[in-house]
Write a protein that holds these residues in place. Structure first.
Motif: not given
Lengths: 92, 330
Positions: A87, B33, B35-36, B18, A26-28, B2, A38-39, A43
């Motif tokens: 992203p 990723q 989920p994104l 993931e 989900y992130g970095i 995306r 960033v969601l 999410q």
């Protein structure tokens, strides 16, 4: 979309690995136990639900800080990667 | 939206927790990723592991398989994702409602082509261009009066012929020559980029249509069949000039595309090669992620325009009295 800072403290190696694996999606990772994500709202909710299943709240601690546009501009980064951006798509 | 585009050949997409890992041989070409992610487009012969497919199905991420040219072979979608609910409403649209919408779509297409040409005219005067603009004006008003699909398609075809007869004049790069539209196969480099561009956009629209739960096989302008997702073909019309054509002009006139190195000639036609496809996709993405002002003064990435139109169409399906308004460049 919002930038969330997720920080955790988890003593058990196994659970910590699971939580960090999930957050990788989900992130970095910006520090050992701090992620920036960033969601969208959905999410973010999904992340909550999935994390809930992996942690034991009697021992583990997780914090989620949403950042508003106002404070987002005032973030300072000393060392490490720059602040996570929205992203984009990937072309291979 | 995306998207993961796998435009290189012989890649292998696999799942690791993931994340999707894209490898070419032993080399990791990229990580995404899951989920994104919203969709995956595979151009040509790359593999996706079953584990990755399953993860995508769970997350309702469509995987689209296309030829290297961009022709869509098919998609992988979860079984529960259906358009059975909205589809009933789509089938209940009357002939008149469909014709009115079809007219609006054709008119919007012609108007948008006209705007693109008019903007080009500012740079160079041309009598021919002037004449085409007048003809397009005439066709727009004629399309408004068409009382059946054959006549409407006639005006649309005449408009496209007029438009493409001067499209070549807008190209300032002497390396590229465009005399007219040719497809299946595209006859030259400009046609190759146009064809690829339309296919990519078409697939994005199709994915958005699916996401909104509309049945892509029921449309207003184009005749649907079990093989032809006509609704994507309907909704692409208004976007051809503003998104694809203008991008192609930019790519060619700014020397981004290389006439020698970005194309390959095979099967009696001209196609983009690996390099060219990647270049186009990169520029396309950049353009789609660019922020544009929308009606309420807010700024949104250009993707938003596509989503808005699909949603507007959905509204129209629920409430046909509220006529579908296609996208117009302003």
């Amino acid at each position: 979309m919002l930038l969330y800072v997720v920080a955790y403290d988890i003593p058990c190696d196994k659970r910590r690995k699971k939580v960090s694996d999930l957050l990788e999606g989900y992130g970095i990772r910006v520090q050992y136990s701090v992620f920036e994500c960033v969601l969208t709202t959905s999410q973010y909710n999904e992340l909550h639900q999935r994390l809930r299943k992996k942690v034991k709240l009697s021992e583990d601690k997780i914090r989620f800080y949403p950042l508003s546009g106002h404070t987002l501009n005032q973030i300072q980064v000393w060392g490490g990667p720059p602040v996570t951006e929205i992203p984009g798509s990937t072309i291979i | 939206m995306r998207t993961l585009y796998v435009s290189q050949q012989n890649c292998y997409v696999s799942l690791q927790k993931e994340t999707l890992i894209v490898k070419q041989g032993e080399i990791v070409q990229g990580q995404v990723q899951l989920p994104l992610l919203e969709q995956i487009l595979i151009f040509g012969k790359s593999q996706v592991s079953t584990q990755a497919i399953r993860a995508c199905l769970w997350r309702e991420i469509p995987i689209v398989y296309l030829s290297r040219m961009g022709y869509c072979y098919g998609r992988i979608l979860p079984i529960g994702r259906g358009y059975r609910q909205l589809c009933r409403y789509q089938q209940q649209l009357t002939q008149v409602e469909r014709l009115i919408t079809a007219r609006a779509i054709v008119q919007a297409k012609l108007k948008n082509s006209r705007v693109l040409l008019r903007r080009q005219r500012r740079r160079q005067e041309s009598e021919l261009l002037e004449k085409v603009l007048q003809n397009l004006d005439r066709l727009v008003s004629q399309a408004a009066t068409a009382d059946n699909w054959d006549r409407l398609m006639g005006f649309e075809g005449a408009g496209a012929a007029q438009y493409f007869s001067v499209f070549g004049e807008c190209l300032t790069n002497p390396e590229f020559v465009f005399m007219g539209r040719s497809r299946r196969p595209p006859g030259n480099a400009v046609n190759a980029i146009l064809s690829f561009g339309y296919q990519v956009l078409w697939n994005h629209l199709l994915a958005l249509i699916e996401l909104q739960g509309l049945d892509p096989y029921y449309a207003c302008l184009h005749e649907g069949s079990e093989r032809h997702a006509a609704l994507a073909s309907d909704l692409i019309e208004e976007f051809r000039a503003p998104i694809v054509d203008s991008l192609v002009l930019w790519l060619v006139n700014k020397n981004v595309m290389d006439a020698q190195n970005d194309f390959e000639y095979r099967d009696g036609g001209c196609y983009l090669n690996d390099l060219g496809r990647k270049k186009y996709l990169k520029a396309f993405l950049q353009r789609m992620e660019e922020e544009v002002q929308i009606d309420d003064g807010e700024k949104q990435p250009r993707w938003h325009l596509l989503t808005t139109q699909v949603k507007a169409y959905k509204q129209f399906v629920y409430n046909p009295a509220q006529i579908y308004q296609p996208y117009l460049i302003r």
